[in-house]
Design a protein around this motif. Structure first.
Motif, PDB file in Angstrom:
ATOM      1  N   GLY A  41       0.813  -1.215   0.000  1.00 50.51           N
ATOM      2  CA  GLY A  41       0.000   0.000   0.000  1.00 50.51           C
ATOM      3  C   GLY A  41       0.841   1.256   0.000  1.00 50.51           C
ATOM      4  N   ARG A  42       0.498   2.175   0.898  1.00 50.41           N
ATOM      5  CA  ARG A  42       1.204   3.459   0.973  1.00 50.41           C
ATOM      6  C   ARG A  42       2.327   3.442   1.998  1.00 50.41           C
ATOM      7  NH1 ARG A  42      -4.108   7.507   1.010  1.00 50.41           N
ATOM      8  NH2 ARG A  42      -5.394   6.220  -0.359  1.00 50.41           N
ATOM      9  N   SER A  43       2.573   2.299   2.590  1.00 49.29           N
ATOM     10  CA  SER A  43       3.695   2.161   3.526  1.00 49.29           C
ATOM     11  C   SER A  43       4.961   1.790   2.756  1.00 49.29           C
ATOM     12  CB  SER A  43       3.365   1.106   4.585  1.00 49.29           C
ATOM     13  OG  SER A  43       2.283   1.532   5.397  1.00 49.29           O
ATOM     14  N   THR A  44       6.078   1.742   3.456  1.00 46.68           N
ATOM     15  CA  THR A  44       7.362   1.439   2.819  1.00 46.68           C
ATOM     16  C   THR A  44       7.362   0.042   2.205  1.00 46.68           C
ATOM     17  OG1 THR A  44       8.551   2.862   4.367  1.00 46.68           O
ATOM     18  CG2 THR A  44       9.851   1.198   3.208  1.00 46.68           C
ATOM     19  N   HIS A  45       7.776  -0.031   0.952  1.00 45.12           N
ATOM     20  CA  HIS A  45       7.932  -1.317   0.269  1.00 45.12           C
ATOM     21  C   HIS A  45       9.396  -1.756   0.366  1.00 45.12           C
ATOM     22  CE1 HIS A  45       4.046  -1.589  -2.178  1.00 45.12           C
ATOM     23  NE2 HIS A  45       3.921  -0.501  -1.436  1.00 45.12           N
ATOM     24  N   LEU A  46       9.614  -3.052   0.508  1.00 45.11           N
ATOM     25  CA  LEU A  46      10.969  -3.584   0.648  1.00 45.11           C
ATOM     26  C   LEU A  46      11.149  -4.786  -0.284  1.00 45.11           C
ATOM     27  CD1 LEU A  46      11.056  -3.437   4.552  1.00 45.11           C
ATOM     28  CD2 LEU A  46      12.350  -1.948   3.013  1.00 45.11           C
ATOM     29  N   PRO A  47      11.106  -4.565  -1.605  1.00 44.60           N
ATOM     30  CA  PRO A  47      11.193  -5.686  -2.555  1.00 44.60           C
ATOM     31  C   PRO A  47      12.490  -6.473  -2.454  1.00 44.60           C
ATOM     32  CG  PRO A  47      11.409  -3.574  -3.690  1.00 44.60           C
ATOM     33  CD  PRO A  47      10.966  -3.260  -2.299  1.00 44.60           C
ATOM     34  N   HIS A  48      13.543  -5.825  -1.958  1.00 44.16           N
ATOM     35  CA  HIS A  48      14.818  -6.546  -1.827  1.00 44.16           C
ATOM     36  C   HIS A  48      14.768  -7.581  -0.701  1.00 44.16           C
ATOM     37  CE1 HIS A  48      15.062  -3.235   1.064  1.00 44.16           C
ATOM     38  NE2 HIS A  48      15.994  -3.927   1.710  1.00 44.16           N
ATOM     39  N   LYS A  49      13.699  -7.551   0.083  1.00 44.42           N
ATOM     40  CA  LYS A  49      13.534  -8.525   1.159  1.00 44.42           C
ATOM     41  C   LYS A  49      12.695  -9.731   0.719  1.00 44.42           C
ATOM     42  CE  LYS A  49      15.598  -6.549   4.750  1.00 44.42           C
ATOM     43  NZ  LYS A  49      16.694  -7.232   5.509  1.00 44.42           N
ATOM     44  N   ALA A  50      12.385  -9.824  -0.556  1.00 44.19           N
ATOM     45  CA  ALA A  50      11.605 -10.962  -1.054  1.00 44.19           C
ATOM     46  C   ALA A  50      12.321 -12.268  -0.736  1.00 44.19           C
ATOM     47  CB  ALA A  50      11.384 -10.835  -2.554  1.00 44.19           C
ATOM     48  N   GLY A  51      11.577 -13.207  -0.150  1.00 44.69           N
ATOM     49  CA  GLY A  51      12.142 -14.504   0.179  1.00 44.69           C
ATOM     50  C   GLY A  51      12.853 -14.564   1.519  1.00 44.69           C
ATOM     51  N   ASP A  52      12.962 -13.433   2.199  1.00 48.47           N
ATOM     52  CA  ASP A  52      13.664 -13.390   3.476  1.00 48.47           C
ATOM     53  C   ASP A  52      12.691 -13.744   4.605  1.00 48.47           C
ATOM     54  OD1 ASP A  52      15.135 -12.885   5.739  1.00 48.47           O
ATOM     55  OD2 ASP A  52      15.912 -10.938   5.072  1.00 48.47           O
ATOM     56  N   GLU A  53      12.586 -15.024   4.890  1.00 55.01           N
ATOM     57  CA  GLU A  53      11.619 -15.500   5.881  1.00 55.01           C
ATOM     58  C   GLU A  53      12.009 -15.130   7.310  1.00 55.01           C
ATOM     59  OE1 GLU A  53      10.744 -19.621   5.379  1.00 55.01           O
ATOM     60  OE2 GLU A  53       9.806 -19.329   3.412  1.00 55.01           O
ATOM     61  N   SER A  54      13.269 -14.804   7.531  1.00 58.62           N
ATOM     62  CA  SER A  54      13.685 -14.387   8.870  1.00 58.62           C
ATOM     63  C   SER A  54      13.281 -12.937   9.147  1.00 58.62           C
ATOM     64  CB  SER A  54      15.201 -14.539   9.031  1.00 58.62           C
ATOM     65  OG  SER A  54      15.888 -13.652   8.159  1.00 58.62           O
ATOM     66  N   PHE A  55      12.996 -12.183   8.093  1.00 60.38           N
ATOM     67  CA  PHE A  55      12.581 -10.785   8.256  1.00 60.38           C
ATOM     68  C   PHE A  55      11.065 -10.662   8.345  1.00 60.38           C
ATOM     69  CE2 PHE A  55      11.206  -6.697   6.475  1.00 60.38           C
ATOM     70  CZ  PHE A  55      11.866  -5.826   7.332  1.00 60.38           C
ATOM     71  N   TRP A  56      10.359 -11.276   7.387  1.00 66.58           N
ATOM     72  CA  TRP A  56       8.897 -11.161   7.335  1.00 66.58           C
ATOM     73  C   TRP A  56       8.276 -12.168   8.305  1.00 66.58           C
ATOM     74  CZ3 TRP A  56       7.488  -6.885   5.132  1.00 66.58           C
ATOM     75  CH2 TRP A  56       8.211  -6.358   4.065  1.00 66.58           C
ATOM     76  N   THR A  57       8.057 -11.740   9.508  1.00 65.38           N
ATOM     77  CA  THR A  57       7.542 -12.619  10.551  1.00 65.38           C
ATOM     78  C   THR A  57       6.296 -12.016  11.193  1.00 65.38           C
ATOM     79  OG1 THR A  57       8.868 -11.576  12.283  1.00 65.38           O
ATOM     80  CG2 THR A  57       9.880 -13.424  11.075  1.00 65.38           C
TER      81      THR A  57
END
Length: 317
Positions: free
Chosen positions: A75-91
């Motif tokens: 949405g209108r919040s910060t996007h972090l496409p470089h974190k795609a696949g980073d399961e330790s980050f997206w928790t």
């Protein structure tokens, strides 16, 4: 057309391993200690708030203040496409931290607030509420599975009822690991039209959220998978009901008769949460707020204590 926000902005925060990030919010109405707000958490993960804008009816019709927000990564919040696949980050903990920061930003701990989570937003809400957050008065978990494995069992039962050609396209995609083909996407759409939103024409607000998911699948792809039918992400084994007995506020569960979140995956919430009520909408699937909006809003408003809604419920009975 979206709601008219009385206040809109971003909350800037330092996110570990990502740096400075912002969370967008939009307020409808004027929250106060005597009229606490309902915080609305969208699904996906990564779908953004747009498809929930119909819930502004809770303010225009019942006077309940609302706080919409876009979770990190969409949405209108910060996007972090470089974190795609980073399961330790997206928790789940990442999004609980964001939610807690939102509540502190609005200084709601003492005055209190309500929480509504739809789909993944409800999963988040259930996990967060089990930690007994200060200020939470009531909880609504809408179309929210208590267990992703149990949701998968329910989905398998629904897939078994699809036309043979559709089933074969889904099976072949899973077998080959190819979820980008037109055949797979078309087969998924047959399922979605039955079990995500049964309206003949999907509202623009829903189309916006789906487009946003497609344009930046970072969060959804990492945490869930390529579609609602194939779970490959780090939520694959998630079972939030294991801590749900710790939820100490009144809780409302909602799902639809045709919901992709079938009863098998809602029931664990019902059995674990001490003070709980469960309502199923007979003509809805996963988007009851779009499919049966008036009843949906009335049920929520009555649960939150709206006198007007309680009178409407009594009159309808």
């Amino acid at each position: 057309m979206g709601p008219k926000f009385s206040r809109e902005g971003t909350i800037d925060r330092d996110v570990p391993h990502a740096g400075q990030c912002s969370t967008w919010y939009g307020v409808v109405g004027t929250p106060s200690p005597t009229n606490p707000p309902l915080i609305l958490a969208h699904g996906g993960p990564g779908a953004g708030h747009s498809y929930l804008v119909y819930l502004s009816y809770l303010h225009t019709h019942y006077g309940i203040p609302l706080i919409f927000y876009d979770q990190l990564g969409c949405g209108r919040s910060t996007h972090l496409p470089h974190k795609a696949g980073d399961e330790s980050f997206w928790t789940v903990d990442l999004f609980i931290s964001e939610l807690d920061d939102l509540i502190d930003f609005f200084e709601l701990r003492d005055s209190g607030f309500y929480f509504y989570g739809q789909s993944w937003g409800g999963m988040l809400g259930g996990a967060w509420a089990s930690r007994r957050p200060l200020g939470l008065r009531k909880l609504v978990l809408a179309d929210a599975p208590a267990s992703v494995p149990l949701m998968g069992i329910g989905v398998q039962g629904l897939v078994a009822q699809l036309p043979e050609g559709v089933r074969k396209a889904l099976e072949e995609a899973d077998r080959e690991g190819d979820w980008e083909s037109d055949e797979y996407k078309e087969a998924c759409m047959v399922f979605y039209k039955r079990h995500v939103c049964r309206l003949e024409e999907w509202p623009e607000c829903l189309e916006i959220s789906l487009r946003e998911l497609e344009e930046d699948p970072t969060v959804y792809g990492t945490m869930y998978g390529p579609s609602e039918l194939t779970v490959t992400g780090n939520l694959k084994e998630w079972e939030g009901f294991s801590q749900a007995h710790k939820i100490d506020v009144e809780t409302l569960l909602i799902n639809g008769r045709y919901d992709e979140v079938q009863d098998i995956s809602v029931a664990p919430w019902f059995h674990a949460i001490p003070k709980v009520k469960w309502i199923q909408l007979e003509k809805s699937s996963h988007m009851g707020h779009l499919e049966q909006p008036e009843r949906y809003m009335r049920v929520i408003a009555a649960f939150l204590g709206s006198e007007k809604a309680l009178q409407e419920v009594a009159h309808a009975a």
